[in-house]
Design a protein around this motif. Structure first.
Motif, PDB file in Angstrom:
ATOM      1  N   ALA A 374       0.860  -1.184   0.000  1.00  0.00           N
ATOM      2  CA  ALA A 374       0.000   0.000   0.000  1.00  0.00           C
ATOM      3  C   ALA A 374       0.892   1.228   0.000  1.00  0.00           C
ATOM      4  O   ALA A 374       2.047   1.171   0.438  1.00  0.00           O
ATOM      5  N   LEU A 375       0.377   2.334  -0.495  1.00  0.00           N
ATOM      6  CA  LEU A 375       1.161   3.561  -0.645  1.00  0.00           C
ATOM      7  C   LEU A 375       0.783   4.586   0.414  1.00  0.00           C
ATOM      8  O   LEU A 375      -0.399   4.736   0.745  1.00  0.00           O
ATOM      9  N   GLU A 376       1.776   5.291   0.917  1.00  0.00           N
ATOM     10  CA  GLU A 376       1.501   6.364   1.861  1.00  0.00           C
ATOM     11  C   GLU A 376       0.857   7.555   1.160  1.00  0.00           C
ATOM     12  O   GLU A 376       0.036   8.255   1.742  1.00  0.00           O
ATOM     13  N   ARG A 377       1.227   7.781  -0.078  1.00  0.00           N
ATOM     14  CA  ARG A 377       0.650   8.881  -0.861  1.00  0.00           C
ATOM     15  C   ARG A 377      -0.004   8.286  -2.093  1.00  0.00           C
ATOM     16  O   ARG A 377       0.676   7.890  -3.034  1.00  0.00           O
ATOM     17  N   ASN A 378      -1.318   8.216  -2.063  1.00  0.00           N
ATOM     18  CA  ASN A 378      -2.058   7.616  -3.162  1.00  0.00           C
ATOM     19  C   ASN A 378      -3.293   8.456  -3.460  1.00  0.00           C
ATOM     20  O   ASN A 378      -4.275   8.421  -2.722  1.00  0.00           O
ATOM     21  N   PRO A 379      -3.273   9.226  -4.542  1.00  0.00           N
ATOM     22  CA  PRO A 379      -4.418  10.091  -4.853  1.00  0.00           C
ATOM     23  C   PRO A 379      -5.675   9.313  -5.204  1.00  0.00           C
ATOM     24  O   PRO A 379      -6.770   9.877  -5.239  1.00  0.00           O
ATOM     25  N   PHE A 380      -5.538   8.003  -5.461  1.00  0.00           N
ATOM     26  CA  PHE A 380      -6.698   7.176  -5.806  1.00  0.00           C
ATOM     27  C   PHE A 380      -7.173   6.337  -4.619  1.00  0.00           C
ATOM     28  O   PHE A 380      -8.040   5.465  -4.789  1.00  0.00           O
ATOM     29  N   ASN A 381      -6.640   6.603  -3.445  1.00  0.00           N
ATOM     30  CA  ASN A 381      -7.034   5.803  -2.292  1.00  0.00           C
ATOM     31  C   ASN A 381      -8.493   6.064  -1.929  1.00  0.00           C
ATOM     32  O   ASN A 381      -8.999   7.180  -2.052  1.00  0.00           O
ATOM     33  N   SER A 382      -9.163   5.019  -1.493  1.00  0.00           N
ATOM     34  CA  SER A 382     -10.568   5.131  -1.097  1.00  0.00           C
ATOM     35  C   SER A 382     -10.865   4.079  -0.048  1.00  0.00           C
ATOM     36  O   SER A 382     -10.103   3.130   0.125  1.00  0.00           O
ATOM     37  N   VAL A 383     -11.977   4.258   0.642  1.00  0.00           N
ATOM     38  CA  VAL A 383     -12.458   3.286   1.623  1.00  0.00           C
ATOM     39  C   VAL A 383     -13.908   2.981   1.297  1.00  0.00           C
ATOM     40  O   VAL A 383     -14.719   3.900   1.132  1.00  0.00           O
ATOM     41  N   ASP A 384     -14.233   1.718   1.205  1.00  0.00           N
ATOM     42  CA  ASP A 384     -15.616   1.339   0.913  1.00  0.00           C
ATOM     43  C   ASP A 384     -16.492   1.565   2.143  1.00  0.00           C
ATOM     44  O   ASP A 384     -16.174   1.113   3.245  1.00  0.00           O
ATOM     45  N   VAL A 385     -17.593   2.249   1.931  1.00  0.00           N
ATOM     46  CA  VAL A 385     -18.543   2.554   3.000  1.00  0.00           C
ATOM     47  C   VAL A 385     -19.896   1.951   2.648  1.00  0.00           C
ATOM     48  O   VAL A 385     -20.381   2.117   1.528  1.00  0.00           O
ATOM     49  N   THR A 386     -20.482   1.248   3.608  1.00  0.00           N
ATOM     50  CA  THR A 386     -21.781   0.602   3.383  1.00  0.00           C
ATOM     51  C   THR A 386     -22.912   1.585   3.631  1.00  0.00           C
ATOM     52  O   THR A 386     -22.987   2.208   4.687  1.00  0.00           O
ATOM     53  N   VAL A 387     -23.765   1.741   2.641  1.00  0.00           N
ATOM     54  CA  VAL A 387     -24.987   2.519   2.789  1.00  0.00           C
ATOM     55  C   VAL A 387     -26.128   1.527   2.707  1.00  0.00           C
ATOM     56  O   VAL A 387     -26.432   0.987   1.644  1.00  0.00           O
ATOM     57  N   SER A 388     -26.736   1.250   3.837  1.00  0.00           N
ATOM     58  CA  SER A 388     -27.755   0.211   3.914  1.00  0.00           C
ATOM     59  C   SER A 388     -29.072   0.826   4.344  1.00  0.00           C
ATOM     60  O   SER A 388     -29.246   1.202   5.492  1.00  0.00           O
ATOM     61  N   ILE A 389     -29.988   0.965   3.414  1.00  0.00           N
ATOM     62  CA  ILE A 389     -31.284   1.560   3.723  1.00  0.00           C
ATOM     63  C   ILE A 389     -32.377   0.606   3.270  1.00  0.00           C
ATOM     64  O   ILE A 389     -32.508   0.321   2.082  1.00  0.00           O
ATOM     65  N   LYS A 390     -33.108   0.105   4.219  1.00  0.00           N
ATOM     66  CA  LYS A 390     -34.248  -0.746   3.891  1.00  0.00           C
ATOM     67  C   LYS A 390     -35.506  -0.058   4.400  1.00  0.00           C
ATOM     68  O   LYS A 390     -35.807  -0.089   5.593  1.00  0.00           O
ATOM     69  N   PRO A 391     -36.230   0.603   3.523  1.00  0.00           N
ATOM     70  CA  PRO A 391     -37.444   1.300   3.970  1.00  0.00           C
ATOM     71  C   PRO A 391     -38.424   0.315   4.622  1.00  0.00           C
ATOM     72  O   PRO A 391     -38.584  -0.818   4.181  1.00  0.00           O
ATOM     73  N   ARG A 392     -39.047   0.778   5.662  1.00  0.00           N
ATOM     74  CA  ARG A 392     -40.005  -0.060   6.399  1.00  0.00           C
ATOM     75  C   ARG A 392     -41.343  -0.069   5.670  1.00  0.00           C
ATOM     76  O   ARG A 392     -42.001   0.959   5.514  1.00  0.00           O
ATOM     77  N   THR A 393     -41.747  -1.254   5.210  1.00  0.00           N
ATOM     78  CA  THR A 393     -42.986  -1.392   4.448  1.00  0.00           C
ATOM     79  C   THR A 393     -44.154  -1.774   5.366  1.00  0.00           C
ATOM     80  O   THR A 393     -43.967  -2.097   6.545  1.00  0.00           O
ATOM     81  N   LYS A 394     -45.367  -1.766   4.783  1.00  0.00           N
ATOM     82  CA  LYS A 394     -46.540  -2.206   5.537  1.00  0.00           C
ATOM     83  C   LYS A 394     -46.429  -3.679   5.907  1.00  0.00           C
ATOM     84  O   LYS A 394     -46.894  -4.107   6.969  1.00  0.00           O
ATOM     85  N   ALA A 395     -45.813  -4.464   5.017  1.00  0.00           N
ATOM     86  CA  ALA A 395     -45.628  -5.890   5.312  1.00  0.00           C
ATOM     87  C   ALA A 395     -44.734  -6.070   6.539  1.00  0.00           C
ATOM     88  O   ALA A 395     -44.977  -6.952   7.372  1.00  0.00           O
ATOM     89  N   ASP A 396     -43.694  -5.213   6.653  1.00  0.00           N
ATOM     90  CA  ASP A 396     -42.829  -5.282   7.833  1.00  0.00           C
ATOM     91  C   ASP A 396     -43.636  -4.977   9.093  1.00  0.00           C
ATOM     92  O   ASP A 396     -43.465  -5.622  10.135  1.00  0.00           O
ATOM     93  N   ALA A 397     -44.504  -3.990   8.996  1.00  0.00           N
ATOM     94  CA  ALA A 397     -45.305  -3.588  10.161  1.00  0.00           C
ATOM     95  C   ALA A 397     -46.266  -4.691  10.570  1.00  0.00           C
ATOM     96  O   ALA A 397     -46.494  -4.935  11.761  1.00  0.00           O
ATOM     97  N   GLU A 398     -46.847  -5.386   9.579  1.00  0.00           N
ATOM     98  CA  GLU A 398     -47.781  -6.469   9.899  1.00  0.00           C
ATOM     99  C   GLU A 398     -47.085  -7.621  10.605  1.00  0.00           C
ATOM    100  O   GLU A 398     -47.671  -8.296  11.453  1.00  0.00           O
ATOM    101  N   LYS A 399     -45.824  -7.845  10.251  1.00  0.00           N
ATOM    102  CA  LYS A 399     -45.073  -8.938  10.867  1.00  0.00           C
ATOM    103  C   LYS A 399     -44.847  -8.700  12.353  1.00  0.00           C
ATOM    104  O   LYS A 399     -44.949  -9.613  13.164  1.00  0.00           O
ATOM    105  N   ASP A 400     -44.504  -7.464  12.708  1.00  0.00           N
ATOM    106  CA  ASP A 400     -44.196  -7.199  14.123  1.00  0.00           C
ATOM    107  C   ASP A 400     -45.360  -6.532  14.857  1.00  0.00           C
ATOM    108  O   ASP A 400     -45.243  -6.140  16.021  1.00  0.00           O
ATOM    109  N   GLY A 401     -46.481  -6.349  14.165  1.00  0.00           N
ATOM    110  CA  GLY A 401     -47.678  -5.820  14.815  1.00  0.00           C
ATOM    111  C   GLY A 401     -47.584  -4.362  15.177  1.00  0.00           C
ATOM    112  O   GLY A 401     -48.300  -3.884  16.063  1.00  0.00           O
TER     113      GLY A 401
END
Length: 588
Positions: A374-401
């Motif tokens: 790995a390089l100390e100076r790397n203009p192309f360096n990046s870190v993968d970040v997880t964006v996890s969005i699961k909108p809550r549906t009516k079916a989800d609401a029915e499952k947990d009441g």
């Protein structure tokens, strides 16, 4: 360099009736005892300093004199001997291997690599160094190529005939087209040939001089060859997931192609002997491929992957603009029908300076996984970040009441994302100075509310533009929260890593892999912290931190909802990049 007129002027001065001329002495003019005779007068010319002055003229004259054959290698050995690096140099096996490679290239490929001029051939501008080091970390980077003399931008550095390279075509020729069919992946085919040449043929291989300069696995150290203990030093880094996937898929590919029931070792035992086509040798072959293979794009029949002798000794710099490629042999008017690998200098190099090429715009995660550094100076360096969005549906609401936090647009969002080929759990690479536009577009969509849509379908909106102030605030805040969550996954802080690195005595007690891991995870944390600072500044500047801006619901911000493990992402952003590179490991 001197111009022809400048050289002529010096020659005239040096051989004139007025005697010898020392153009570079700072002494005053000296008149001999027979000063009455003009022919016996010795004159010393003095020049002003600065541009065109004494130092420039002296350097130009020295350059114009040329270099004696073999002088570069002698100078390099003398410098290394002074550092205690080449004691018993004549017995150094690396030097012998280098010399054998050069001889083989000259004999097999008719390549001119000598350091003196020949008829129609300029001196070859480079020489092999048996050992190079990273200038910032002082870690070994193996062999490399150095400039024998000054090299100018645009100079031709090397040309290697394509028939000296390992390619899918050469592999199919070696094993037979009945064993390796035309649809076999390039990496798999070349890996088989590497094993054949090194372990099956050995001394009898045509490529033995090239094979002899290829490193062992522990000289490269890509993360897919690390032990579990060493991988533990990367805890929290996205590299671990990609490394584990790579390990699993390499094993699966080996079993499917070679070792499994009915595979090549069973079908063609004489051509694929099991005692040589072992998994250990398979890993060595892929270590060579991932760290050295070059994709040549300008061939008559399209592009191909190749292992290119000599060219693959050149090390990587993320600041280099030089790429190895191919062309037809011959001149601009007459083509000979062959093809060769070619490289031109993308900048000037001084004598003894290491020559670099670019392996591509790769992040440190890519480099560590595939190349072992790995390089100390790397203009192309990046870190993968997880964006996890699961909108809550009516079916989800029915499952947990419970009907709390139901996103009224949930079903439409999920359908829109799936139609676009995305998931509700996605990885995006974040850079030190930016984040992908696809990431913010994705989040703008997932943070849409009925107030934003006003009855219109989601497909009507352009997510490359700001939807509303509230939506933009929610999207940017989601990125900040996701980056902070990634930072929380590391068991140590950036400051703790810096303390370990600063204690040079303790740091050197760690092995190479552990030192690389600590540097890598520290640089990931530094990048993530810069990303947070830049995003928070952007939010404040746009006035998006106001309390009355309402967020959309349903965001899990990088965390899978309890009971919804099925929504775990199928592949990381790093794995996506590997797939686009055409690797044989489909890391799904």
């Amino acid at each position: 360099m001197f111009s022809s007129s400048a050289l002529l002027a010096l020659l005239v001065l040096g051989s004139s009736q007025y005697g010898a001329v020392d153009a570079f002495s700072t002494a005053k003019p000296v008149v001999s005892s027979s000063s009455l005779s003009p022919a016996r007068t010795t004159t010393t010319l003095r020049m002003a300093g600065g541009e065109g002055g004494e130092s420039e003229w002296a350097k130009a004259l020295k350059d114009s004199e040329g270099v004696a054959p073999g002088s570069f290698e002698k100078e390099m050995q003398a410098k290394m001997s002074g550092l205690g690096g080449l004691k018993g140099a004549s017995a150094n096996p690396k030097l012998s291997a280098n010399a054998n490679l050069i001889k083989w290239l000259e004999e097999e490929g008719d390549i001119y690599l000598a350091d003196e001029s020949s008829w129609g051939e300029a001196p070859h501008p480079m020489a092999i160094s048996t050992e190079t080091v990273d200038e910032l970390t002082n870690e070994s980077s193996g062999r490399g190529l150095l400039a024998r003399r000054s090299v100018n931008d645009g100079d031709e550095l090397l040309k290697i005939p394509l028939d000296l390279c390992f390619t899918k075509k050469s592999a199919r020729k070696a094993f037979g087209k009945d064993a390796l069919d035309r649809d076999i992946n390039e990496y798999l085919a070349i890996a088989c040939q590497l094993i054949r040449e090194k372990y099956v043929l050995g001394e009898k291989s045509r490529w033995k001089p090239y094979i002899d300069v290829l490193p062992e696995v522990d000289e490269v150290n890509p993360t897919f060859t690390w032990s579990d203990e060493d991988l533990g030093f990367l805890e929290g880094s996205p590299v671990i997931a990609a490394t584990q996937s790579m390990q699993m898929k390499l094993k699966n590919e080996y079993e499917a192609l070679l070792a499994g029931e009915g595979a090549l070792c069973d079908q063609f035992p004489d051509r694929f002997p099991r005692e040589h086509f072992t998994y250990e040798n398979w890993v060595w072959a892929f270590t060579m491929l991932f760290s050295r293979a070059i994709r040549l794009r300008n061939l008559r029949q399209g592009e191909t992957l190749a292992m290119v002798p000599y060219a693959d000794l050149i090390n990587h710099s993320s600041f280099s603009g030089a790429y190895v490629d191919a062309r037809e042999t011959g001149d601009w008017l007459f083509k000979t029908g062959g093809e060769e690998v070619i490289l031109y200098a993308d900048r000037g190099y001084r004598k003894m300076e290491q020559v670099y090429i670019s392996y591509g715009p790769k992040s440190n995660a890519d480099l560590l996984l595939l190349y072992g550094f790995a390089l100390e100076r790397n203009p192309f360096n990046s870190v993968d970040v997880t964006v996890s969005i699961k909108p809550r549906t009516k079916a989800d609401a029915e499952k947990d009441g419970s009907d709390a936090d139901i996103d009224p647009l949930a079903e439409e969002k999920i359908a829109f994302v799936e139609e676009a080929g995305r998931k509700t759990v996605v990885d995006f690479p974040c850079y030190a100075d930016r984040y992908p536009t696809e990431m913010i577009e994705y989040l703008r969509l997932m943070q849409m509310t009925p107030e934003d849509t006003r009855g219109r379908p989601l497909a009507d909106f352009d997510y490359s533009r700001t939807i509303s102030a509230a939506n933009e605030a929610a999207a940017l805040s989601s990125v900040v929260d996701a980056v902070k969550r990634q930072l929380s996954r590391y068991p140590t802080t950036e400051e703790e890593d810096a303390t370990i690195i600063k204690d040079k005595g303790l740091f050197r007690l760690l092995n190479y892999e552990q030192r690389m891991a600590i540097r890598h995870r520290r640089n990931e944390k530094r990048l993530l912290k810069r990303t947070i600072a830049a995003l928070e500044k952007q939010i404040r500047r746009k006035g998006l931190d106001a309390e009355d801006l309402q967020r959309a619901g349903g965001s899990t911000l990088g965390e899978v909802l309890p009971g919804d493990e099925k929504y775990v992402k199928q592949k990381t952003a790093l794995e996506d990049r590997l797939e686009k590179m055409g690797l044989p490991v489909d890391l799904r």
